[in-house]
Design a protein around this motif. Structure first.
Motif, mmCIF file in Angstrom:
data_model
loop_
_atom_site.group_PDB
_atom_site.id
_atom_site.type_symbol
_atom_site.label_atom_id
_atom_site.label_comp_id
_atom_site.label_asym_id
_atom_site.label_seq_id
_atom_site.Cartn_x
_atom_site.Cartn_y
_atom_site.Cartn_z
ATOM 1 N N ALA A 286 0.828 -1.211 0.000
ATOM 2 C CA ALA A 286 0.000 0.000 0.000
ATOM 3 C C ALA A 286 0.859 1.257 0.000
ATOM 4 O O ALA A 286 0.585 2.224 -0.740
ATOM 5 C CB ALA A 286 -0.932 -0.002 1.204
ATOM 6 N N THR A 287 1.920 1.265 0.792
ATOM 7 C CA THR A 287 2.794 2.447 0.867
ATOM 8 C C THR A 287 3.513 2.664 -0.459
ATOM 9 O O THR A 287 3.627 3.807 -0.941
ATOM 10 C CB THR A 287 3.808 2.300 2.014
ATOM 11 O OG1 THR A 287 3.115 2.043 3.231
ATOM 12 C CG2 THR A 287 4.626 3.573 2.164
ATOM 13 N N TYR A 288 4.017 1.590 -1.057
ATOM 14 C CA TYR A 288 4.659 1.722 -2.365
ATOM 15 C C TYR A 288 3.699 2.318 -3.391
ATOM 16 O O TYR A 288 4.066 3.204 -4.172
ATOM 17 C CB TYR A 288 5.153 0.361 -2.861
ATOM 18 C CG TYR A 288 6.445 -0.110 -2.224
ATOM 19 C CD1 TYR A 288 7.313 0.770 -1.602
ATOM 20 C CD2 TYR A 288 6.805 -1.461 -2.259
ATOM 21 C CE1 TYR A 288 8.483 0.334 -1.026
ATOM 22 C CE2 TYR A 288 7.984 -1.911 -1.688
ATOM 23 C CZ TYR A 288 8.819 -1.006 -1.065
ATOM 24 O OH TYR A 288 9.995 -1.441 -0.500
ATOM 25 N N TYR A 307 13.584 18.577 -1.003
ATOM 26 C CA TYR A 307 14.883 17.977 -1.324
ATOM 27 C C TYR A 307 15.046 16.592 -0.722
ATOM 28 O O TYR A 307 15.889 15.806 -1.160
ATOM 29 C CB TYR A 307 16.013 18.891 -0.839
ATOM 30 C CG TYR A 307 16.157 18.930 0.665
ATOM 31 C CD1 TYR A 307 17.026 18.074 1.331
ATOM 32 C CD2 TYR A 307 15.409 19.817 1.439
ATOM 33 C CE1 TYR A 307 17.151 18.103 2.701
ATOM 34 C CE2 TYR A 307 15.533 19.855 2.806
ATOM 35 C CZ TYR A 307 16.399 19.001 3.439
ATOM 36 O OH TYR A 307 16.508 19.023 4.799
ATOM 37 N N ASP A 308 14.232 16.263 0.299
ATOM 38 C CA ASP A 308 14.360 14.959 0.951
ATOM 39 C C ASP A 308 12.983 14.504 1.441
ATOM 40 O O ASP A 308 12.273 15.258 2.104
ATOM 41 C CB ASP A 308 15.335 15.044 2.133
ATOM 42 C CG ASP A 308 15.579 13.696 2.783
ATOM 43 O OD1 ASP A 308 16.514 13.001 2.345
ATOM 44 O OD2 ASP A 308 14.830 13.329 3.708
ATOM 45 N N TRP A 309 12.616 13.256 1.116
ATOM 46 C CA TRP A 309 11.302 12.728 1.461
ATOM 47 C C TRP A 309 11.394 11.570 2.449
ATOM 48 O O TRP A 309 10.451 10.808 2.605
ATOM 49 C CB TRP A 309 10.585 12.255 0.201
ATOM 50 C CG TRP A 309 10.155 13.358 -0.712
ATOM 51 C CD1 TRP A 309 10.943 14.041 -1.600
ATOM 52 C CD2 TRP A 309 8.842 13.915 -0.839
ATOM 53 N NE1 TRP A 309 10.202 14.985 -2.270
ATOM 54 C CE2 TRP A 309 8.900 14.935 -1.835
ATOM 55 C CE3 TRP A 309 7.612 13.652 -0.234
ATOM 56 C CZ2 TRP A 309 7.794 15.670 -2.218
ATOM 57 C CZ3 TRP A 309 6.505 14.389 -0.618
ATOM 58 C CH2 TRP A 309 6.604 15.395 -1.591
ATOM 59 N N SER A 310 12.510 11.415 3.129
ATOM 60 C CA SER A 310 12.680 10.284 4.044
ATOM 61 C C SER A 310 12.205 10.655 5.448
ATOM 62 O O SER A 310 11.590 11.698 5.677
ATOM 63 C CB SER A 310 14.151 9.866 4.072
ATOM 64 O OG SER A 310 14.958 10.912 4.586
ATOM 65 N N MET A 311 12.481 9.779 6.412
ATOM 66 C CA MET A 311 12.262 10.037 7.836
ATOM 67 C C MET A 311 10.865 10.550 8.184
ATOM 68 O O MET A 311 10.716 11.626 8.757
ATOM 69 C CB MET A 311 13.307 11.018 8.354
ATOM 70 C CG MET A 311 14.660 10.398 8.579
ATOM 71 S SD MET A 311 15.724 11.477 9.540
ATOM 72 C CE MET A 311 17.066 10.373 9.919
ATOM 73 N N GLY A 312 9.859 9.829 7.802
ATOM 74 C CA GLY A 312 8.500 10.183 8.220
ATOM 75 C C GLY A 312 7.784 11.161 7.325
ATOM 76 O O GLY A 312 6.649 11.550 7.615
ATOM 77 N N CYS A 313 8.430 11.565 6.228
ATOM 78 C CA CYS A 313 7.768 12.504 5.307
ATOM 79 C C CYS A 313 6.524 11.854 4.697
ATOM 80 O O CYS A 313 5.516 12.516 4.471
ATOM 81 C CB CYS A 313 8.748 12.924 4.227
ATOM 82 S SG CYS A 313 8.280 14.429 3.364
ATOM 83 N N VAL A 314 6.614 10.562 4.401
ATOM 84 C CA VAL A 314 5.465 9.795 3.902
ATOM 85 C C VAL A 314 5.225 8.656 4.903
ATOM 86 O O VAL A 314 5.849 7.603 4.816
ATOM 87 C CB VAL A 314 5.736 9.223 2.497
ATOM 88 C CG1 VAL A 314 4.521 8.467 1.986
ATOM 89 C CG2 VAL A 314 6.114 10.341 1.520
ATOM 90 N N PRO A 315 4.315 8.853 5.863
ATOM 91 C CA PRO A 315 4.055 7.805 6.863
ATOM 92 C C PRO A 315 3.549 6.519 6.216
ATOM 93 O O PRO A 315 2.890 6.543 5.168
ATOM 94 C CB PRO A 315 2.967 8.437 7.750
ATOM 95 C CG PRO A 315 3.097 9.910 7.533
ATOM 96 C CD PRO A 315 3.542 10.082 6.120
ATOM 97 N N LEU A 316 3.861 5.395 6.840
ATOM 98 C CA LEU A 316 3.427 4.095 6.326
ATOM 99 C C LEU A 316 1.907 3.963 6.407
ATOM 100 O O LEU A 316 1.260 4.505 7.304
ATOM 101 C CB LEU A 316 4.078 2.976 7.124
ATOM 102 C CG LEU A 316 5.604 2.858 7.068
ATOM 103 C CD1 LEU A 316 6.087 1.741 7.981
ATOM 104 C CD2 LEU A 316 6.090 2.628 5.655
ATOM 105 N N ILE A 317 1.341 3.241 5.443
ATOM 106 C CA ILE A 317 -0.092 2.919 5.459
ATOM 107 C C ILE A 317 -0.248 1.565 6.144
ATOM 108 O O ILE A 317 0.132 0.530 5.595
ATOM 109 C CB ILE A 317 -0.664 2.877 4.030
ATOM 110 C CG1 ILE A 317 -0.528 4.259 3.371
ATOM 111 C CG2 ILE A 317 -2.121 2.437 4.042
ATOM 112 C CD1 ILE A 317 -0.990 4.295 1.926
ATOM 113 N N ASN A 318 -0.811 1.574 7.348
ATOM 114 C CA ASN A 318 -0.855 0.362 8.158
ATOM 115 C C ASN A 318 -2.195 -0.355 8.164
ATOM 116 O O ASN A 318 -2.286 -1.497 8.627
ATOM 117 C CB ASN A 318 -0.455 0.692 9.604
ATOM 118 C CG ASN A 318 1.007 1.098 9.708
ATOM 119 O OD1 ASN A 318 1.888 0.418 9.189
ATOM 120 N ND2 ASN A 318 1.269 2.225 10.362
#
Length: 607
Positions: A286-288, A307-318
């Protein structure tokens, strides 16, 4: 032709001309400023190291093998009298982008000539030219142009397009394995040495050849008779041979790449690509898919650039109740309706081919970043969309042409809307290019897009510290740790600020937390030694310094601070020995020289 060339040249350069003066920002520092492969005397080191200067076979390597891109950085460095000038690097990037825009125009023209669209004079818009203008100003390209590390994407795109254009020429030759096919394959290999996704041009060429060569006979009879579909499909034998050749060389290139990497995949951290580390299949899938949706949105309406989308920028869909599932459903519903419409009998063969080719340029180059083949070390990277945007821009203008084909009264309105879109894209690119001039603008603008990104807060804190705004820096480091409680780099930097404010107890607490999360963290051990020395715990301080040197033997700053500790403990010989070590490792260590000379002077006076 020359007038159109001039327009493309002007439009592609305009958004970036007044933002060329700037600094090395974000990844530029690691890939260029601190990369010894750029400034060393050897021209061959880049062939044994990764893009960041680490040995490609090392377990710590990012495995991003781009030696030819590094060589262009070296040329920049040498041409500028062995000085690193960010402006000069940015100028070269812009020139590369302009060349790519011209090649994109040639590619569109090549495809357009191949599909042989009938009745073109009735809907007289120059699809290749208009699509090229849209590509020239698309804001998604700003990171690749204004961020100097984006040159890898620009050069890979340049050789990608050249390989494709020359492959098209090879298709017209009588002999199968001709000189043009050899050149195309060579350029594909070079494209991969500029950046990994360059190899995808071989997949594009294969499918391009098949789409143009395939012929379906007696298709209308299939509705009424049970005819074997395979008997209705005819593919040129030369196409089959060319495809086999391309696939063979692609496998050889990928195998060679695997050998260069030391037959080992890169090891990423969960913070780089959280979905890749999820054990839940639904969460991962789902996250992908949501990330795919975000990439599409960045192409359609690039308002939210970061410039950076890591570290919680896109929370996982659980779970299935996450509202973002709706966006994924809309994406696949549109895809289903699109396929249904294109495959319908009412859709012309020529229209189908051009749309398939546009789709080809979107999907195949994006495949290495899709996490389908292997997990990647990022969530979203805007510069990755440089090549896929070639297909998107062609898609948009094909849509415009279809609208004009079916609309007789409001054609000028739709053309005006399209030109307005080009203007909006151009203005957004202008604005975004200025954001990339320095890290202060780049990092602070990212906060409105990714407020949950711990790395954004961390980088803002570093900028604030550089501007000597310690209270702001402390707030941002604290926010970064709150968002990512295991952020040991932020803990170390925050402890340094607290140490400077004489808040030794709080500084020690953060340093011990950092060490608890990463035991082999030399900087944290050294800083802990400094804090302990300031609180007169000399034995503990000495142990901390020794531990730092255990994890990093060549650590001049640690030897310097250890020398200061020995001086406090009245061990002058040990102090001098430590400072000598610091100077041997870094002959320009001014503080070590100063302390050593002062001690030698005092010693000689006492004698």
């Amino acid at each position: 032709m020359y007038f159109k060339l001039f327009i493309i040249f002007t439009v592609s350069a305009a958004p970036f001309l007044f933002s060329l003066h700037g600094d090395f920002v974000f990844d530029d520092s690691e890939a260029i400023v601190k990369n010894k492969d750029v400034t060393s005397k050897s021209w061959l080191d880049s062939f044994s190291n990764d893009f960041w200067g680490t040995n490609i076979k090392s377990n710590h390597s990012h495995k991003s093998y781009r030696p030819l891109t590094i060589l262009t950085y070296r040329l920049n460095y040498i041409i500028n009298n062995r000085q690193l000038s960010a402006t000069q690097f940015k100028v070269i990037n812009l020139i590369c982008h302009i060349i790519c825009c011209v090649l994109v125009w040639k590619t569109y023209s090549c495809i357009w000539a191949r599909v042989k669209w009938k009745n073109e004079e009735k809907y007289a818009i120059d699809v290749p030219f208009l699509a090229s203008l849209l590509f020239s100003v698309h804001p998604i390209h700003v990171e690749a142009i204004s961020g100097i590390v984006g040159r890898a994407d620009l050069l890979a795109a340049m050789t990608f397009l050249l390989s494709f254009l020359i492959y098209d020429v090879s298709m017209k030759k009588k002999s199968i394995f001709n000189i043009y096919l050899c050149i195309s394959i060579t350029l594909a290999g070079l494209s991969m040495l500029f950046k990994e996704n360059g190899i995808t041009v071989m997949g594009v060429c294969c499918l391009y050849d098949i789409i143009l060569s395939i012929r379906i006979k007696a298709l209308d009879k299939l509705k009424y008779k049970t005819t074997n579909l395979l008997k209705c499909i005819h593919i040129d034998v030369k196409c089959v041979y060319r495809t086999v050749i391309l696939i063979t060389f692609a496998i050889l290139f990928l195998y060679a790449r695997w050998i260069v990497m030391g037959t080992a995949k890169p090891e990423f951290k969960a913070i780089d690509n959280p979905a890749a580390f999820s054990n839940n299949l639904f969460t991962k899938t789902a996250t992908y898919n949501y990330i795919y949706f975000l990439n599409i949105m960045l192409l359609i309406w690039p308002q939210w650039l970061c410039y950076d989308w890591s570290m919680g920028c896109v929370p996982l869909i659980n779970n299935v109740l996450d509202f973002r599932i709706l966006f994924i459903s809309i994406m696949y519903l549109y895809l289903f309706l699109f396929i249904k419409a294109v495959c319908s009998r009412n859709y012309r063969k020529t229209s189908k081919r051009i749309l398939f080719l546009a789709t080809l340029f979107i999907l195949i180059p994006f495949l290495p970043a899709s996490n389908i083949i292997f997990p990647v070390g990022f969530v979203i990277a805007e510069r990755i969309l440089y090549i896929p945007s070639i297909g998107y821009c062609l898609f948009v203008v094909i849509g415009l042409r279809n609208i004009l084909q079916n609309t007789r009264n409001n054609q000028k309105v739709f053309l005006g809307i399209f030109l307005g879109l080009i203007l909006i894209y151009g203005m957004k690119s202008w604005q975004r290019a200025h954001d990339w001039q320095n890290e202060y603008k780049l990092f602070t603008n990212a906060l409105s897009v990714c407020p949950l990104n711990a790395k954004v807060h961390y980088n803002i804190a570093k900028v604030a510290d550089a501007k000597e705004n310690s209270s702001w820096a402390i707030d941002e480091y604290t926010a970064a740790i709150r968002l990512y409680p295991e952020y040991y780099q932020a803990m170390n930097n925050l402890a340094n600020l607290l140490k400077n404010k004489k808040e030794f107890s709080a500084a020690e607490a953060y340093l011990r937390k950092a060490i608890n999360h990463k035991k082999d963290f030399p900087a944290a051990w050294m800083n802990l030694g400094i804090v302990l020395a300031n609180t007169k715990r000399y034995i503990e301080s000495q142990k901390a310094y020794k531990t730092a040197l255990l994890y990093r033997k060549n650590y001049p700053d640690c030897f310097y601070n250890l020398g200061n500790l020995y001086l406090e403990m009245n061990k002058t010989d040990d102090a001098m020995e430590s400072w000598y070590q610091a100077i041997n490792l870094n002959p320009k260590h001014v503080s070590a020289w100063t302390n050593l000379l002062a001690l030698l002077d005092n010693t000689s006076k006492s004698n």
